[in-house]
Scaffold this motif. Structure first.
Motif, PDB file in Angstrom:
ATOM      1  N   ALA A  35       1.525   0.962 -18.116  1.00 57.30           N
ATOM      2  CA  ALA A  35       1.929   0.538 -16.774  1.00 57.30           C
ATOM      3  C   ALA A  35       2.553  -0.855 -16.780  1.00 57.30           C
ATOM      4  N   PHE A  36       2.118  -1.724 -17.704  1.00 59.58           N
ATOM      5  CA  PHE A  36       2.618  -3.100 -17.749  1.00 59.58           C
ATOM      6  C   PHE A  36       3.281  -3.370 -19.106  1.00 59.58           C
ATOM      7  N   ARG A  37       4.268  -2.549 -19.430  1.00 57.68           N
ATOM      8  CA  ARG A  37       4.979  -2.741 -20.700  1.00 57.68           C
ATOM      9  C   ARG A  37       5.614  -4.121 -20.789  1.00 57.68           C
ATOM     10  N   ASN A  38       6.134  -4.595 -19.673  1.00 55.42           N
ATOM     11  CA  ASN A  38       6.827  -5.894 -19.668  1.00 55.42           C
ATOM     12  C   ASN A  38       5.863  -7.077 -19.575  1.00 55.42           C
ATOM     13  N   ARG A  39       4.581  -6.787 -19.278  1.00 54.37           N
ATOM     14  CA  ARG A  39       3.586  -7.859 -19.186  1.00 54.37           C
ATOM     15  C   ARG A  39       2.309  -7.430 -19.916  1.00 54.37           C
ATOM     16  N   PRO A  40       2.377  -7.319 -21.234  1.00 54.91           N
ATOM     17  CA  PRO A  40       1.201  -6.833 -21.985  1.00 54.91           C
ATOM     18  C   PRO A  40      -0.009  -7.745 -21.860  1.00 54.91           C
ATOM     19  N   GLU A  41       0.215  -9.011 -21.480  1.00 51.87           N
ATOM     20  CA  GLU A  41      -0.932  -9.920 -21.350  1.00 51.87           C
ATOM     21  C   GLU A  41      -1.898  -9.447 -20.264  1.00 51.87           C
ATOM     22  N   LEU A  42      -1.394  -8.671 -19.293  1.00 60.70           N
ATOM     23  CA  LEU A  42      -2.278  -8.156 -18.242  1.00 60.70           C
ATOM     24  C   LEU A  42      -3.259  -7.127 -18.812  1.00 60.70           C
ATOM     25  N   PHE A  60     -18.421 -12.959 -10.745  1.00 62.21           N
ATOM     26  CA  PHE A  60     -17.876 -13.190 -12.085  1.00 62.21           C
ATOM     27  C   PHE A  60     -16.437 -12.702 -12.209  1.00 62.21           C
ATOM     28  N   VAL A  61     -16.092 -11.622 -11.543  1.00 62.77           N
ATOM     29  CA  VAL A  61     -14.700 -11.170 -11.588  1.00 62.77           C
ATOM     30  C   VAL A  61     -13.801 -12.162 -10.863  1.00 62.77           C
ATOM     31  N   TYR A  62     -14.256 -12.653  -9.720  1.00 61.70           N
ATOM     32  CA  TYR A  62     -13.441 -13.637  -8.983  1.00 61.70           C
ATOM     33  C   TYR A  62     -13.267 -14.919  -9.805  1.00 61.70           C
ATOM     34  N   ALA A  63     -14.374 -15.431 -10.359  1.00 61.07           N
ATOM     35  CA  ALA A  63     -14.281 -16.659 -11.152  1.00 61.07           C
ATOM     36  C   ALA A  63     -13.419 -16.437 -12.398  1.00 61.07           C
ATOM     37  N   GLY A  64     -13.561 -15.287 -13.033  1.00 58.86           N
ATOM     38  CA  GLY A  64     -12.788 -15.010 -14.238  1.00 58.86           C
ATOM     39  C   GLY A  64     -11.300 -14.897 -13.972  1.00 58.86           C
ATOM     40  N   THR A  65     -10.930 -14.232 -12.903  1.00 59.98           N
ATOM     41  CA  THR A  65      -9.496 -14.098 -12.597  1.00 59.98           C
ATOM     42  C   THR A  65      -8.908 -15.425 -12.131  1.00 59.98           C
ATOM     43  N   TRP A  66      -9.714 -16.239 -11.484  1.00 60.54           N
ATOM     44  CA  TRP A  66      -9.231 -17.575 -11.082  1.00 60.54           C
ATOM     45  C   TRP A  66      -8.926 -18.412 -12.324  1.00 60.54           C
ATOM     46  N   LEU A  67      -9.814 -18.350 -13.321  1.00 59.67           N
ATOM     47  CA  LEU A  67      -9.569 -19.082 -14.560  1.00 59.67           C
ATOM     48  C   LEU A  67      -8.371 -18.512 -15.321  1.00 59.67           C
ATOM     49  N   LEU A  68      -8.256 -17.197 -15.349  1.00 62.16           N
ATOM     50  CA  LEU A  68      -7.093 -16.591 -16.004  1.00 62.16           C
ATOM     51  C   LEU A  68      -5.801 -17.051 -15.363  1.00 62.16           C
ATOM     52  N   GLU A  69      -5.804 -17.138 -14.042  1.00 57.10           N
ATOM     53  CA  GLU A  69      -4.617 -17.587 -13.329  1.00 57.10           C
ATOM     54  C   GLU A  69      -4.241 -19.012 -13.709  1.00 57.10           C
ATOM     55  N   LYS A  70      -5.233 -19.837 -13.907  1.00 56.36           N
ATOM     56  CA  LYS A  70      -4.984 -21.243 -14.232  1.00 56.36           C
ATOM     57  C   LYS A  70      -4.568 -21.440 -15.698  1.00 56.36           C
ATOM     58  N   LEU A  71      -5.179 -20.669 -16.586  1.00 51.77           N
ATOM     59  CA  LEU A  71      -5.000 -20.941 -18.021  1.00 51.77           C
ATOM     60  C   LEU A  71      -3.998 -20.045 -18.715  1.00 51.77           C
ATOM     61  N   LEU A  72      -3.867 -18.786 -18.281  1.00 51.81           N
ATOM     62  CA  LEU A  72      -3.077 -17.822 -19.051  1.00 51.81           C
ATOM     63  C   LEU A  72      -1.986 -17.143 -18.232  1.00 51.81           C
ATOM     64  N   LEU A  73      -2.311 -16.641 -17.068  1.00 47.09           N
ATOM     65  CA  LEU A  73      -1.379 -15.825 -16.291  1.00 47.09           C
ATOM     66  C   LEU A  73      -0.621 -16.667 -15.281  1.00 47.09           C
ATOM     67  N   GLN A  74       0.061 -17.688 -15.757  1.00 45.96           N
ATOM     68  CA  GLN A  74       0.806 -18.569 -14.858  1.00 45.96           C
ATOM     69  C   GLN A  74       2.226 -18.044 -14.629  1.00 45.96           C
ATOM     70  N   ALA A  80      -1.859  -0.564  -9.488  1.00 48.36           N
ATOM     71  CA  ALA A  80      -1.721  -2.023  -9.558  1.00 48.36           C
ATOM     72  C   ALA A  80      -0.279  -2.422  -9.855  1.00 48.36           C
ATOM     73  N   GLN A  81       0.399  -1.630 -10.677  1.00 53.39           N
ATOM     74  CA  GLN A  81       1.785  -1.938 -11.024  1.00 53.39           C
ATOM     75  C   GLN A  81       2.694  -1.935  -9.798  1.00 53.39           C
ATOM     76  N   SER A  82       2.354  -1.122  -8.778  1.00 51.24           N
ATOM     77  CA  SER A  82       3.167  -1.069  -7.560  1.00 51.24           C
ATOM     78  C   SER A  82       3.040  -2.339  -6.727  1.00 51.24           C
ATOM     79  N   PHE A  83       2.029  -3.178  -7.013  1.00 44.77           N
ATOM     80  CA  PHE A  83       1.830  -4.429  -6.288  1.00 44.77           C
ATOM     81  C   PHE A  83       2.387  -5.637  -7.054  1.00 44.77           C
ATOM     82  N   THR A  84       3.115  -5.393  -8.139  1.00 43.44           N
ATOM     83  CA  THR A  84       3.574  -6.483  -9.002  1.00 43.44           C
ATOM     84  C   THR A  84       4.402  -7.516  -8.245  1.00 43.44           C
ATOM     85  N   THR A  85       5.265  -7.066  -7.343  1.00 40.92           N
ATOM     86  CA  THR A  85       6.139  -7.993  -6.617  1.00 40.92           C
ATOM     87  C   THR A  85       5.423  -8.719  -5.480  1.00 40.92           C
TER      88      THR A  85
END
Length: 349
Positions: free
Chosen positions: A150-157, A335-349, A286-291
């Motif tokens: 589903a996320f070929r262009n964004r494998p980090e997801l 834990f999911v909220y805290a983890g995704t918040w950290l991912l947003e800050k450190l990796l998925l910018q 989830a891929q349909s919400f990418t934009t």
């Protein structure tokens, strides 16, 4: 005395159920009386509701069947000693073992609950079972492949989803090990003997008679049918609620509420809970919400949904005590909220 009290409580609840059904029936009859004949059957919302309800049942039913069959096979063919030998005493190693079990046996979250109940009754520690419930539906090859596709262009997801799921399950397992009492099954006094019959001879010696393969397979069928109807009623009720929510709460309206990183993550977590999608297919939704949403919000949707969703919670309440279900739900959300918040800050910018 206790039986009388339980019978009175059961009678009281039956009276409430009958009263509630009567009120609903009266409301439905009144609604029909105000409509033209055949108008309701052509209603677009009703058509959408029927489509959603049937699709959820069809999607979940095979995984329920897989779960109850595995549960029955565990009941009949696997002894308590085998389960205890499989799980290391070290809690961290036990949690890692639960994650590996999820990789070897890729069970969807719909079939996870009946299988886990049987594993706990066979001797699996609660903290290992908690890890298995949380990470099993996500950390398996089928889900990774579907997410990566589903996320070929964004494998980090895809990698973020797997990594965060493992870390959340690890922390939850350690907390349950340290702070939660291990007796959390509603019917914790249920015991099984792995399909063996015990006979005591006159001399006082006990021998174990192993039933024939045909007898044991009949036991598997019996346990599967019983478990299927036990879990199926909660699936039906959960599918009904999910279908109503998906019919009358458009995704576009929910997406319009997500502004900013924190609120978007919470919104997508809520959407994952409500939609109750199968973990093998939610990546394409989830891929349909990418934009519309950030990478962290998409990961939040794909991690929380399989760990905690509407129909899954209803099934868990049939197996676990209500307090444990609440504790489990709160831990997943935090834990999911805290983890995704950290991912947003450190990796998925």
């Amino acid at each position: 005395m206790q039986e009388t009290v339980m019978r009175n409580k059961s009678s009281k609840w039956n009276s409430y159920i009958v009263l509630g059904l009567s009120l609903v029936t009266m409301l439905i009859l009144y609604f029909f009386s105000t409509q033209e004949p055949g108008a309701l059957l052509q209603n677009a919302k009703l058509q959408l509701f029927k489509m959603m309800f049937v699709s959820i049942i069809i999607e979940a039913m095979p995984f329920i069947l897989i779960g109850v069959i595995i549960s029955a096979l565990l009941e009949v063919f696997v002894s308590e000693g085998t389960i205890k030998r499989m799980i290391p005493r070290n809690p961290v190693l036990g949690i890692i073992t639960a994650s590996v079990i999820g990789i070897i046996f890729p069970i969807c979250e719909c079939g996870m609950v009946p299988a886990v109940r049987r594993l706990i009754q066979k001797g699996m520690p609660l903290y290992v079972a908690t890890t298995f419930i949380a990470v099993g539906p996500i950390l398996n090859p089928i889900v990774f492949w579907s997410t990566f596709t589903a996320f070929r262009n964004r494998p980090e997801l895809a990698f973020s989803r797997m990594g965060l799921a493992f870390l959340v399950a690890l922390v939850m397992g350690l907390i349950v090990y340290r702070f939660v009492h291990p007796d959390q099954l509603r019917h914790s006094n249920a015991t099984s003997h792995g399909g063996h019959e015990h006979h005591v001879h006159a001399e006082g010696k006990t021998t174990v008679a192993r039933p024939s393969f045909r007898t044991r397979m009949m036991e598997v069928m019996h346990h599967s049918i019983s478990e299927f109807f036990d879990m199926g009623k909660y699936l039906m009720f959960g599918a009904l609620l999910v279908s109503l929510l998906q019919t009358f709460v458009p995704k576009e309206s929910l997406a319009a509420l997500g502004h900013g990183q924190g609120s978007a993550n919470l919104l997508m977590m809520g959407l994952g809970f409500v939609l109750s999608l199968c973990s093998t297919s939610d990546a394409f939704v989830a891929q349909s919400f990418t934009t519309s949403f950030s990478g962290g919000a998409l990961v939040a949707f794909m991690v929380l949904g399989p760990m905690l969703n509407l129909k899954g919670v209803l099934m868990m309440t049939a197996v676990f005590k209500s307090r444990f279900v609440v504790v489990y739900s709160v831990m997943v959300i935090i834990f999911v909220y805290a983890g995704t918040w950290l991912l947003e800050k450190l990796l998925l910018q």
